[in-house]
Structure formats: C-alpha cells, structure tokens
Write a protein that holds these residues in place. Structure first.
Motif: not given
Length: 355
Positions: A181-186, A207-214
């Motif tokens: 997800f992080l790869y595609l998101f960026r 990255e140590g966060e929930s979907l909402f804070s991220f």
C-alpha cells in the motif's frame, strides 16, 4: 450531550460531502435480479438517500457489469441541479484488453462510465485493484491516465483502494500488505483512499500509524465502506455472497466468517448491549458513529437493499455523538473481538469479550 455534527466534510481536492453516503454495490450482487420491480426498489432507495441529505454516491463499473452505474445515471437525471459527489471505480473489468489497466483500457472504461452515469465530470475515480500486471507493468500507464483525466477536468480527484488483510494472516503478510500500500500510495499520490473499515476490520499499521492519522498527514481524504460489516455489527445475519478476494486471497467483505468467528462477534455484541442497552437500532447507530468519528476527513458509505435500511442508517445521525469515553469503550470491545477472531482463525477457542 453533543449532537452529531452533520456538517459537510472536506475530503480534499474540493470534495465536500455529507458524512454519510451511499454505496451502490448491492445493485450488482449476483443474487439481485434486474427486473423493473427491483430496479424501481433500488431507485426508491437512492431517492430516499438524496432526500435525507446524501450527496456522496459511490459505484463502480464492476457493480453488475455497469448496471449500478446506469441506474445511478437515471437518478442523476432526476436531480439536474443537485450538487452530487459521484464516485466510480475501475480495475476489475478486462473486456477484450489483456488486463483491466492495460494501455488505454482505463480511458475506454471511463468513457463508458460517463455514458452510463450521464455526466461530464466525476468527483472521484478510483483505482480499485492493486494488480497492475506482472512486475506492475501497467502501473505507470494507469497513473498517467488518471492524472490526464484530472488535468482535463474529467475527474476532480484520484482515488485508490486502501489496505486490507484477512484474519489469520501472518506477520509477514501484514507487513507485505502495508508495504505494498505504501509503495502504491507514494506513486499514485491519491487524493482519496477508499477502504473497507469497521470495528472488527483487521488492523494494519502504516509507518507506525493508523490509516486515519497516515492519510491526515498526507492530506488525503478517506471513504469508508462496510461500516456495519454487512449487518454483522447491527446484529443481523449477513447475506452469504461470493466475496471479492483481497490482496492475499482472503475475503474483503467479511461475509464468510466461520462459525467460531461469528461466535466471537456475538460475544462482543453482548458486551456492547450490556453497556449501551438493547433498544432497536442501537448496535447499528454505535457501529456507524464509531466509523464516522474516527476522523474529520473521512466519510462513510452504506450499502442497501431496501429503502428502510437507508432510512434507519440516516436516522442514526439524528442523536448525540459518541463521547470520548464511549469511543474508548467501543475500542476496547472491538479490539477484544478482533483478538478472538484471530484466535478462531487459527483454530483456537475464542475468548469471551471482556471490558
């Protein structure tokens, strides 16, 4: 007690929406017919949602192979002067192309979506799959096509599907899902993330966060689907339907829980009833508000098969918001449900939810 705030929420990129919207996925389920009676029933439900304030109308080209889009298009023509945020998705219908994202296939699907919906511009267009072909062969082309549509004013915002992992996934699979997800998101840089979420959705750390804070940190809005876990969190028996597979082959809908997993859910619901009472509609109200109050940059879409379901869901917003203590209590109960469901997925005896 503070009343729930139904002020329109900003998802970014100029998208403003009533907190509660409508998902048209049920229109395309294989166990729904396409008779005029059923079409009229769904249209009545959509009309009721609009009358109750909904402006976020969520569909996809894969829902009923375009049937949901066409029906939504009929509704839009009835309200030519209303300000709707129309959302559709692409990524599952291949047609004669080698892949749903191949070459200009997205452009062809988008043109058909425009025709089905009878619109010149979509509020949100979402890449609904993480499968971009071998070695992500079609990823660059998919991104370019959506960016071009946005630059041309054909869509206001770009969306992508959020992360999901089935119960029983290993730690390595959870990390792989988050990393993907992080790869595609960026690379995609979406304006909005469309995700299935409710109190019993398996948690994934980004990255140590929930979907909402991220997403808040990156300025992306969130649209949450399945807030009632297809009726499970409202105390109803969900319809058994073939579920679309998640990134690791697990169900994304939560419709096919095993009996021990359902026992874990029921044990948790008993704890909720003990704390909040058992008045009609209480469970649905708590589940909806729990999702809606997770963040101010998110909206929730609810599916429906009857007009009555929509009326009941929108009625949930007429009362008070959940207090901080109530949110924390629900967090504890839902966490215990998830733990018990994980144990059940590994063949262990689920523990009774304790708070």
């Amino acid at each position: 007690m503070t009343a729930f705030d139904i002020t329109r929420r900003h998802l970014g990129q100029g998208l403003f929406t009533h907190p509660l919207g409508v998902n048209c996925g049920a229109i395309g389920l294989p166990d729904t017919s396409s008779s005029e009676t059923d079409d009229g029933r769904f249209l009545d439900g959509l009309r009721r949602a609009v009358e109750l304030g909904a402006n976020l109308l969520d569909t996809a080209d894969s829902y009923g192979a375009g049937r949901a889009e066409r029906m939504l298009g009929r509704l839009l023509r009835e309200y030519p002067n209303r300000d709707f945020l129309v959302s559709s998705k692409v990524g599952h219908i291949r047609g004669s192309a080698p892949h749903p994202y191949a070459d200009r296939h997205i452009h062809h699907q988008f043109q058909q979506t425009q025709e089905n919906l009878y619109v010149e511009e979509l509020g949100l267009y979402t890449l609904d799959s993480w499968d971009f072909g071998p070695q992500d062969r079609y990823l660059g082309s998919a991104i370019d096509q959506l960016q071009t549509l946005r630059e041309l004013g054909a869509i206001k915002a770009i969306g992508m599907r959020g992360p999901y992992i089935p119960y029983g996934a290993t730690s390595a699979e959870r990390r792989a899902c988050a990393d993907r997800f992080l790869y595609l998101f960026r690379l995609i840089k979406p304006n909005v993330v469309w995700a299935r979420f409710n109190g019993i959705t398996p948690v994934i750390s980004l990255e140590g966060e929930s979907l909402f804070s991220f997403t808040a940190r990156y300025g992306a809005g969130v649209i949450l689907a399945a807030p009632l876990a297809h009726g499970r969190l409202a105390g109803r028996t969900a319809v058994t339907t073939a579920a679309q597979s998640g990134p690791y082959g697990g169900p994304v809908s939560g419709r096919n829980f095993t009996p021990p997993m359902l026992d874990a859910v029921e044990a948790g619901l008993c704890s909720i009833r003990a704390k909040f009472g058992d008045a009609p509609g209480t469970l649905a109200r708590l589940a909806l508000l729990y999702s809606l109050q997770k963040a101010s940059h998110c909206a929730v879409v609810v599916g429906f098969t009857t007009e009555m379901q929509l009326r009941e869901n929108f009625d949930c917003l007429k009362g008070p918001a959940l207090t901080v203590d109530e949110m924390e209590l629900l967090d504890r109960i839902f966490t215990q449900i998830r733990v018990s469901m994980e144990q059940a997925s590994f063949g262990r005896t689920p523990q009774t939810a304790r708070v």
